[in-house]
Design a protein around this motif. Structure first.
Motif, short mmCIF file in Angstrom:
data_model
loop_
_atom_site.label_atom_id
_atom_site.label_comp_id
_atom_site.label_asym_id
_atom_site.label_seq_id
_atom_site.Cartn_x
_atom_site.Cartn_y
_atom_site.Cartn_z
N MET A 9 2.98 1.92 6.86
CA MET A 9 3.87 1.14 6.00
C MET A 9 3.62 1.50 4.53
O MET A 9 4.57 1.68 3.76
CB MET A 9 3.66 -0.36 6.22
CG MET A 9 4.62 -1.23 5.41
SD MET A 9 4.36 -3.01 5.60
CE MET A 9 2.95 -3.27 4.51
N PHE A 10 2.35 1.61 4.14
CA PHE A 10 2.04 1.99 2.77
C PHE A 10 2.56 3.40 2.47
O PHE A 10 3.04 3.66 1.36
CB PHE A 10 0.53 1.92 2.52
CG PHE A 10 -0.02 0.52 2.49
CD1 PHE A 10 0.82 -0.58 2.39
CD2 PHE A 10 -1.39 0.29 2.58
CE1 PHE A 10 0.31 -1.88 2.35
CE2 PHE A 10 -1.90 -1.00 2.53
CZ PHE A 10 -1.06 -2.07 2.43
N ASP A 11 2.43 4.31 3.44
CA ASP A 11 2.97 5.66 3.25
C ASP A 11 4.47 5.60 2.97
O ASP A 11 4.98 6.28 2.06
CB ASP A 11 2.76 6.49 4.53
CG ASP A 11 1.33 6.96 4.70
OD1 ASP A 11 0.58 6.97 3.70
OD2 ASP A 11 0.96 7.32 5.83
N SER A 12 5.17 4.79 3.74
CA SER A 12 6.61 4.68 3.60
C SER A 12 6.99 4.11 2.24
O SER A 12 7.91 4.59 1.58
CB SER A 12 7.18 3.81 4.72
OG SER A 12 8.58 3.77 4.68
N ILE A 13 6.26 3.08 1.80
CA ILE A 13 6.51 2.48 0.49
C ILE A 13 6.25 3.51 -0.61
O ILE A 13 7.06 3.70 -1.52
CB ILE A 13 5.62 1.25 0.27
CG1 ILE A 13 6.02 0.12 1.23
CG2 ILE A 13 5.69 0.76 -1.18
CD1 ILE A 13 5.04 -1.04 1.26
N GLN A 65 -11.17 4.18 5.64
CA GLN A 65 -11.02 5.08 4.49
C GLN A 65 -9.56 5.42 4.25
O GLN A 65 -9.11 5.52 3.10
CB GLN A 65 -11.84 6.35 4.70
CG GLN A 65 -13.34 6.13 4.57
CD GLN A 65 -13.73 5.54 3.22
OE1 GLN A 65 -13.31 6.01 2.16
NE2 GLN A 65 -14.53 4.48 3.25
N ASP A 66 -8.80 5.61 5.34
CA ASP A 66 -7.36 5.86 5.18
C ASP A 66 -6.69 4.70 4.46
O ASP A 66 -5.73 4.90 3.70
CB ASP A 66 -6.70 6.05 6.55
CG ASP A 66 -7.05 7.38 7.19
OD1 ASP A 66 -7.54 8.27 6.47
OD2 ASP A 66 -6.86 7.50 8.41
N LEU A 67 -7.20 3.49 4.70
CA LEU A 67 -6.63 2.29 4.07
C LEU A 67 -7.06 2.18 2.62
O LEU A 67 -6.21 2.12 1.72
CB LEU A 67 -7.05 1.05 4.86
CG LEU A 67 -6.51 -0.29 4.36
CD1 LEU A 67 -5.01 -0.37 4.56
CD2 LEU A 67 -7.20 -1.46 5.07
N VAL A 68 -8.37 2.14 2.37
CA VAL A 68 -8.85 1.85 1.01
C VAL A 68 -8.59 3.00 0.05
O VAL A 68 -8.53 2.79 -1.17
CB VAL A 68 -10.35 1.47 1.02
CG1 VAL A 68 -10.59 0.24 1.86
CG2 VAL A 68 -11.20 2.63 1.51
N LEU A 105 -2.68 1.68 -2.87
CA LEU A 105 -3.68 0.69 -3.24
C LEU A 105 -4.52 1.16 -4.42
O LEU A 105 -4.90 0.36 -5.28
CB LEU A 105 -4.58 0.36 -2.04
CG LEU A 105 -3.90 -0.30 -0.85
CD1 LEU A 105 -4.94 -0.70 0.20
CD2 LEU A 105 -3.10 -1.52 -1.27
N LEU A 106 -4.82 2.47 -4.46
CA LEU A 106 -5.59 2.99 -5.59
C LEU A 106 -4.82 2.82 -6.90
O LEU A 106 -5.39 2.44 -7.92
CB LEU A 106 -5.92 4.46 -5.36
CG LEU A 106 -6.93 4.77 -4.24
CD1 LEU A 106 -7.10 6.28 -4.10
CD2 LEU A 106 -8.27 4.11 -4.51
N ALA A 107 -3.52 3.11 -6.87
CA ALA A 107 -2.71 2.98 -8.08
C ALA A 107 -2.65 1.54 -8.54
O ALA A 107 -2.74 1.25 -9.75
CB ALA A 107 -1.30 3.52 -7.83
N LEU A 108 -2.53 0.59 -7.60
CA LEU A 108 -2.51 -0.83 -7.96
C LEU A 108 -3.84 -1.26 -8.55
O LEU A 108 -3.89 -1.94 -9.58
CB LEU A 108 -2.18 -1.68 -6.73
CG LEU A 108 -0.76 -1.56 -6.18
CD1 LEU A 108 -0.68 -2.25 -4.81
CD2 LEU A 108 0.26 -2.18 -7.12
#
Length: 409
Positions: free
Chosen positions: A233-237, A35-38, A43-46
């Motif tokens: 990594m996604f958090d950092s981006i 859930q943290d990933l999806v 990812l939601l914005a993309l």
């Protein structure tokens, strides 16, 4: 495909996996980690077409720093396996990565590089974020471990099994920005094939953990750790693009044709022009897209702004909006502006002059002239601003803008 163990099948009937993921992973991938990933805002914005092209480029840069090591991860893991059948099974994965399984001479790495070229991304010009480096080091450490279970869990549960969850939003974003087959093939191919690779690794994991609950738990925790590294990594981006006060993704944009020219290149000026046709020629529904880049830009400018995101090298275009009685801040910049009023009425203060306008009018803003736009009508004002900021940026990063504060009128 190997049949699921009876205990796994029972659990599957009682639980659900994220959309786009087979239920077979329920006993191996922990729900909160998935859930943290999806549900990650990046990812939601993309996936919702709410991310700018600059956000996508930033993600592709960081993903490149991670994925360029993929064959090294796989070869390191192969070196730790002892069963010939396991080695042969994973060699099929390596064959596909090297482009020798029905994909001609193009490797998967070359496919991804083609995507980067088409989109206009040059990863070597941008450093890996610390969170990206941490994910690379963690993955490599497990794949080089003397315990083959560690590398299998990292590769299977922390990479191959979650490919559809990560790549589908990226594919959606590429298609949204109008990119064609050459740019999207890498992601489409991996969405279709990587679950088979993951199942191959999962079958080995099952054998290595059969009747060994502590070993199975170790594999699950390693998978969870790698998913956490990817989320970090996604958090950092996401934080990087959210906190940027510059033009969105300016740091990810390559120079024109990926090249800088100097005086020594004067003799190479061509006698004739050559058409370079970009793959993407349309930014769909500019004002209906509420993406993170527009939000950050609007917050910085203190009024609503929509950025027209197209591969121009000399001109930029934005759509500004002012609510009733709203005004921009007083500011100036060293690039020219032509403003066309789409709707509403008001005036602009340009230098010492007051210029009234209404829908259908065009207004010129000279270089470095202090100016401010004010909506005096009873409806929202919308205007189109065309500027030569990219020309100055590409000439050497000399585009400047200065906020001067409020203006008493």
């Amino acid at each position: 495909m190997t049949l699921l163990m009876e205990t796994e099948a029972v659990t599957i009937l009682q639980s659900t996996a994220p959309a786009g993921m087979s239920l077979m992973w329920n006993n191996w991938l922990q729900e909160d980690a998935l859930q943290d990933l999806v549900q990650h805002p990046l990812l939601l914005a993309l996936g919702r077409n709410e991310a700018s092209l600059g956000v996508l480029k930033t993600l592709l840069v960081q993903h490149s720093h991670y994925s360029r090591n993929f064959t090294r991860y796989l070869c390191s893991l192969l070196g730790q396996l002892t069963e010939a059948s396991d080695i042969m099974a994973l060699l099929e994965n390596l064959r596909e990565e090297m482009g020798v399984d029905g994909m001609g001479d193009m490797t998967h790495a070359e496919m991804f590089q083609r995507t980067l070229r088409i989109v206009g991304v040059t990863p070597d010009e941008h450093a890996a974020l610390p969170a990206t480096t941490a994910m690379v080091q963690t993955m490599m450490g497990y794949c080089q471990s003397n315990d083959p279970l560690a590398g299998l869990a990292a590769m299977c549960l922390g990479a191959e099994a979650i490919v559809p969850l990560v790549y589908r939003p990226i594919l959606q974003a590429l298609q949204h920005f109008g990119y064609g087959k050459d740019a999207t093939e890498f992601f489409r191919l991996h969405i279709e094939e990587d679950e088979d690779h993951a199942i191959t690794m999962l079958n080995i994991l099952r054998r290595l953990t059969l009747d060994k609950p502590e070993r199975r738990e170790l594999a699950i925790q390693i998978g969870r750790e790698l998913i956490g590294k990817r989320v970090a990594m996604f958090d950092s981006i996401w934080n990087n693009v959210q906190n940027s006060s510059a033009t969105p993704a300016a740091s990810t944009l390559a120079p024109v044709n990926g090249t800088r020219f100097s005086s020594a290149d004067f003799g190479n000026v061509p006698a004739r022009l050559k058409v370079t046709m970009p793959e993407r020629l349309k930014h769909p529904m500019v004002m209906q897209t509420n993406n993170a880049a527009d939000q950050a830009f609007s917050s910085d400018r203190k009024h609503k702004v929509h950025i027209v995101d197209l591969p121009t090298n000399t001109i930029s275009m934005t759509i500004g909006r002012l609510d009733v009685a709203e005004s921009t801040r007083l500011h100036r910049h060293n690039y020219e502006t032509v403003m066309y009023i789409l709707a509403g009425s008001g005036y602009s203060v340009v230098g010492e002059r007051r210029v009234p306008w209404q829908a259908g009018d065009a207004v010129y803003i000279p270089v470095w002239a202090a100016h401010q736009h004010v909506n005096t009508g009873d409806v929202e004002c919308a205007y189109l601003a065309c500027e030569n900021a990219p020309l100055l940026q590409n000439l050497g990063g000399i585009a400047l803008r200065e906020e001067l504060g409020a203006l008493t009128t």
